[in-house]
Design a protein around this motif. Structure first.
Motif, PDB file in Angstrom:
ATOM      1  N   GLY A   1       7.174  -1.809  -1.257  1.00 20.44           N
ATOM      2  CA  GLY A   1       6.493  -2.214  -0.033  1.00 20.44           C
ATOM      3  C   GLY A   1       6.570  -1.202   1.096  1.00 20.44           C
ATOM      4  O   GLY A   1       7.452  -0.352   1.128  1.00 20.44           O
ATOM      5  N   GLY A   2       5.638  -1.346   2.026  1.00 21.69           N
ATOM      6  CA  GLY A   2       5.544  -0.413   3.134  1.00 21.69           C
ATOM      7  C   GLY A   2       6.604  -0.581   4.197  1.00 21.69           C
ATOM      8  O   GLY A   2       6.659   0.198   5.146  1.00 21.69           O
ATOM      9  N   ALA A   3       7.471  -1.598   4.059  1.00 22.57           N
ATOM     10  CA  ALA A   3       8.533  -1.782   5.052  1.00 22.57           C
ATOM     11  C   ALA A   3       9.468  -0.585   5.114  1.00 22.57           C
ATOM     12  O   ALA A   3      10.158  -0.384   6.114  1.00 22.57           O
ATOM     13  CB  ALA A   3       9.336  -3.049   4.739  1.00 22.57           C
ATOM     14  N   GLY A   4       9.487   0.231   4.050  1.00 21.84           N
ATOM     15  CA  GLY A   4      10.352   1.401   4.039  1.00 21.84           C
ATOM     16  C   GLY A   4       9.844   2.542   4.899  1.00 21.84           C
ATOM     17  O   GLY A   4      10.557   3.516   5.119  1.00 21.84           O
ATOM     18  N   GLU A   5       8.614   2.425   5.384  1.00 20.23           N
ATOM     19  CA  GLU A   5       8.027   3.498   6.172  1.00 20.23           C
ATOM     20  C   GLU A   5       7.724   3.110   7.608  1.00 20.23           C
ATOM     21  O   GLU A   5       7.298   3.943   8.400  1.00 20.23           O
ATOM     22  CB  GLU A   5       6.733   3.964   5.486  1.00 20.23           C
TER      23      GLU A   5
ATOM     24  N   THR B   1      -2.471   4.961 -17.304  1.00 16.06           N
ATOM     25  CA  THR B   1      -2.080   5.834 -16.190  1.00 16.06           C
ATOM     26  C   THR B   1      -0.564   5.936 -16.163  1.00 16.06           C
ATOM     27  O   THR B   1       0.139   4.990 -16.505  1.00 16.06           O
ATOM     28  CB  THR B   1      -2.574   5.256 -14.856  1.00 16.06           C
ATOM     29  N   THR B   2      -0.061   7.074 -15.753  1.00 20.02           N
ATOM     30  CA  THR B   2       1.385   7.216 -15.631  1.00 20.02           C
ATOM     31  C   THR B   2       1.722   8.128 -14.462  1.00 20.02           C
ATOM     32  O   THR B   2       0.897   8.921 -14.004  1.00 20.02           O
ATOM     33  CB  THR B   2       2.007   7.755 -16.926  1.00 20.02           C
ATOM     34  N   HIS B   3       2.927   7.973 -13.962  1.00 18.56           N
ATOM     35  CA  HIS B   3       3.436   8.797 -12.873  1.00 18.56           C
ATOM     36  C   HIS B   3       2.461   8.846 -11.697  1.00 18.56           C
ATOM     37  O   HIS B   3       2.100   9.918 -11.211  1.00 18.56           O
ATOM     38  CB  HIS B   3       3.769  10.205 -13.376  1.00 18.56           C
ATOM     39  N   THR B   4       2.022   7.675 -11.274  1.00 24.52           N
ATOM     40  CA  THR B   4       1.055   7.568 -10.181  1.00 24.52           C
ATOM     41  C   THR B   4       1.509   6.504  -9.199  1.00 24.52           C
ATOM     42  O   THR B   4       1.998   5.453  -9.600  1.00 24.52           O
ATOM     43  CB  THR B   4      -0.336   7.183 -10.736  1.00 24.52           C
ATOM     44  N   VAL B   5       1.346   6.761  -7.919  1.00 23.94           N
ATOM     45  CA  VAL B   5       1.611   5.771  -6.877  1.00 23.94           C
ATOM     46  C   VAL B   5       0.286   5.177  -6.436  1.00 23.94           C
ATOM     47  O   VAL B   5      -0.618   5.901  -6.040  1.00 23.94           O
ATOM     48  CB  VAL B   5       2.327   6.395  -5.661  1.00 23.94           C
ATOM     49  N   PHE B   6       0.160   3.863  -6.485  1.00 26.19           N
ATOM     50  CA  PHE B   6      -1.062   3.194  -6.073  1.00 26.19           C
ATOM     51  C   PHE B   6      -0.819   2.440  -4.768  1.00 26.19           C
ATOM     52  O   PHE B   6      -0.284   1.337  -4.783  1.00 26.19           O
ATOM     53  CB  PHE B   6      -1.525   2.220  -7.141  1.00 26.19           C
ATOM     54  N   PRO B   7      -1.233   2.997  -3.636  1.00 28.85           N
ATOM     55  CA  PRO B   7      -1.065   2.280  -2.371  1.00 28.85           C
ATOM     56  C   PRO B   7      -2.113   1.187  -2.219  1.00 28.85           C
ATOM     57  O   PRO B   7      -3.303   1.411  -2.458  1.00 28.85           O
ATOM     58  CB  PRO B   7      -1.242   3.385  -1.322  1.00 28.85           C
ATOM     59  N   VAL B   8      -1.674   0.004  -1.847  1.00 26.61           N
ATOM     60  CA  VAL B   8      -2.585  -1.120  -1.614  1.00 26.61           C
ATOM     61  C   VAL B   8      -2.449  -1.515  -0.155  1.00 26.61           C
ATOM     62  O   VAL B   8      -1.406  -2.003   0.279  1.00 26.61           O
ATOM     63  CB  VAL B   8      -2.250  -2.313  -2.535  1.00 26.61           C
ATOM     64  N   ASN B   9      -3.493  -1.292   0.615  1.00 24.25           N
ATOM     65  CA  ASN B   9      -3.438  -1.521   2.060  1.00 24.25           C
ATOM     66  C   ASN B   9      -4.146  -2.792   2.509  1.00 24.25           C
ATOM     67  O   ASN B   9      -3.950  -3.237   3.631  1.00 24.25           O
ATOM     68  CB  ASN B   9      -4.063  -0.324   2.785  1.00 24.25           C
ATOM     69  N   CYS B  10      -4.979  -3.366   1.656  1.00 23.91           N
ATOM     70  CA  CYS B  10      -5.760  -4.531   2.046  1.00 23.91           C
ATOM     71  C   CYS B  10      -6.271  -5.233   0.794  1.00 23.91           C
ATOM     72  O   CYS B  10      -6.239  -4.663  -0.301  1.00 23.91           O
ATOM     73  CB  CYS B  10      -6.930  -4.116   2.943  1.00 23.91           C
ATOM     74  N   PRO B  11      -6.757  -6.466   0.925  1.00 23.31           N
ATOM     75  CA  PRO B  11      -7.272  -7.191  -0.250  1.00 23.31           C
ATOM     76  C   PRO B  11      -8.365  -6.441  -0.985  1.00 23.31           C
ATOM     77  O   PRO B  11      -8.481  -6.550  -2.214  1.00 23.31           O
ATOM     78  CB  PRO B  11      -7.794  -8.494   0.357  1.00 23.31           C
ATOM     79  N   ALA B  12      -9.173  -5.658  -0.282  1.00 23.35           N
ATOM     80  CA  ALA B  12     -10.261  -4.920  -0.936  1.00 23.35           C
ATOM     81  C   ALA B  12      -9.735  -3.940  -1.977  1.00 23.35           C
ATOM     82  O   ALA B  12     -10.400  -3.680  -2.983  1.00 23.35           O
ATOM     83  CB  ALA B  12     -11.098  -4.187   0.101  1.00 23.35           C
ATOM     84  N   ASP B  13      -8.531  -3.405  -1.753  1.00 17.91           N
ATOM     85  CA  ASP B  13      -7.956  -2.484  -2.721  1.00 17.91           C
ATOM     86  C   ASP B  13      -7.692  -3.177  -4.052  1.00 17.91           C
ATOM     87  O   ASP B  13      -7.819  -2.568  -5.120  1.00 17.91           O
ATOM     88  CB  ASP B  13      -6.655  -1.882  -2.184  1.00 17.91           C
TER      89      ASP B  13
END
Length: 262
Positions: free
Chosen positions: A144-148, A221-233
């Motif tokens: 989660g984004g709480a770390g940033e 897919t491997t070794h990838t970070v998928f950021p999800v910022n909103c429901p549309a993502d």
């Protein structure tokens, strides 16, 4: 390998985020195993999933936060399901609002780090060997984004714990660059809640579960970070078939720690 032949260990599967993932995996035909220290939460999960898929859900009481406890429950897990082909880790807790740092004790900080970082480390160390050497297996982290960023005044310790988990995930991506298992991270930068508590901008945990289950199902897919910022993502994941991380992010991590609705 069909979904019916795959067994997913859902770490944190009894929580708000995890339960949505478990339900979606079961609905897609996977067998799913969930470990929790609280049997009442497992009972609630069994009541939550679709009745027609309940026979494919295995629940075990155990503590994945200690090396000894995790080893014990791993043996019980293998005895119950025989094998594990996929792991989804969504360990964490809801917003922690204990007050500003000067008002907290060292014990509270230990608890936050133990819950977010130590449990993630121990479960990785104990369960990763079950899938590590098989290119048909997956290990997906939900973070989660709480770390940033600070969610709100009084939640600073949550930021410290979540940031530690993000750092640990980065270490794993760089320490295991060529591991055969598909390592992925989904990083949630917004709140997550069940349908009846969804607020504007929040993710419905059922929609999130569908997206993560689709990601596990495709294992492409491997070794990838998928950021999800909103429901549309999430709709992008489900309808278009893939998340589209920036080229500079080579790993797939799902981090939801600290982003569930209180």
């Amino acid at each position: 390998m069909s979904n019916a032949d795959r067994v997913v260990l859902a770490l944190g599967g009894a929580g708000t985020v995890g339960s949505g993932i478990v339900k979606a995996l079961l609905d897609k035909g996977f067998k799913v195993a969930v470990i929790s220290r609280d049997n009442s939460r497992l009972d609630k999960l069994r009541g939550f999933v679709s009745p027609s898929t309940r026979d494919n859900l295995t629940t075990l009481v155990g503590n994945v936060g200690s090396e000894e406890g995790a080893e014990v429950v791993k043996q019980a897990l293998l005895k119950s399901v025989g094998k594990v082909t996929d792991i989804v880790s969504s360990l964490g807790f809801s917003w922690w609002q204990g007050g500003p740092p000067h008002s907290q004790t060292l014990k509270e900080l230990h608890w936050v780090i133990e819950t977010l970082l130590f449990s993630t480390f121990v479960s990785w160390k104990v369960f990763f060997p079950l899938v590590r050497d098989d290119p048909n297996c997956t290990y997906t982290f939900i973070t989660g984004g709480a770390g940033e960023k600070l969610l709100m005044p009084g939640t600073g310790f949550l930021t410290v714990g979540a940031a530690s988990t993000l750092a640990f995930c980065q270490v794993l991506r760089e320490e295991y660059p060529e591991v055969p298992c598909k390592l992925n991270q989904v990083k949630i930068n917004t709140g997550v809640a069940p349908p009846e508590r969804v607020a504007p901008g929040y993710l419905n945990h059922l929609d999130l579960g569908e997206a993560v289950a689709t990601l596990v199902e495709r294992k492409n897919t491997t070794h990838t970070v998928f950021p999800v910022n909103c429901p549309a993502d999430l709709k992008t994941v489900i309808l278009e078939g893939a998340l589209h991380p920036p080229p500079s992010l080579p790993f797939i991590w799902v981090q939801l720690s600290g982003m569930a609705h209180p």
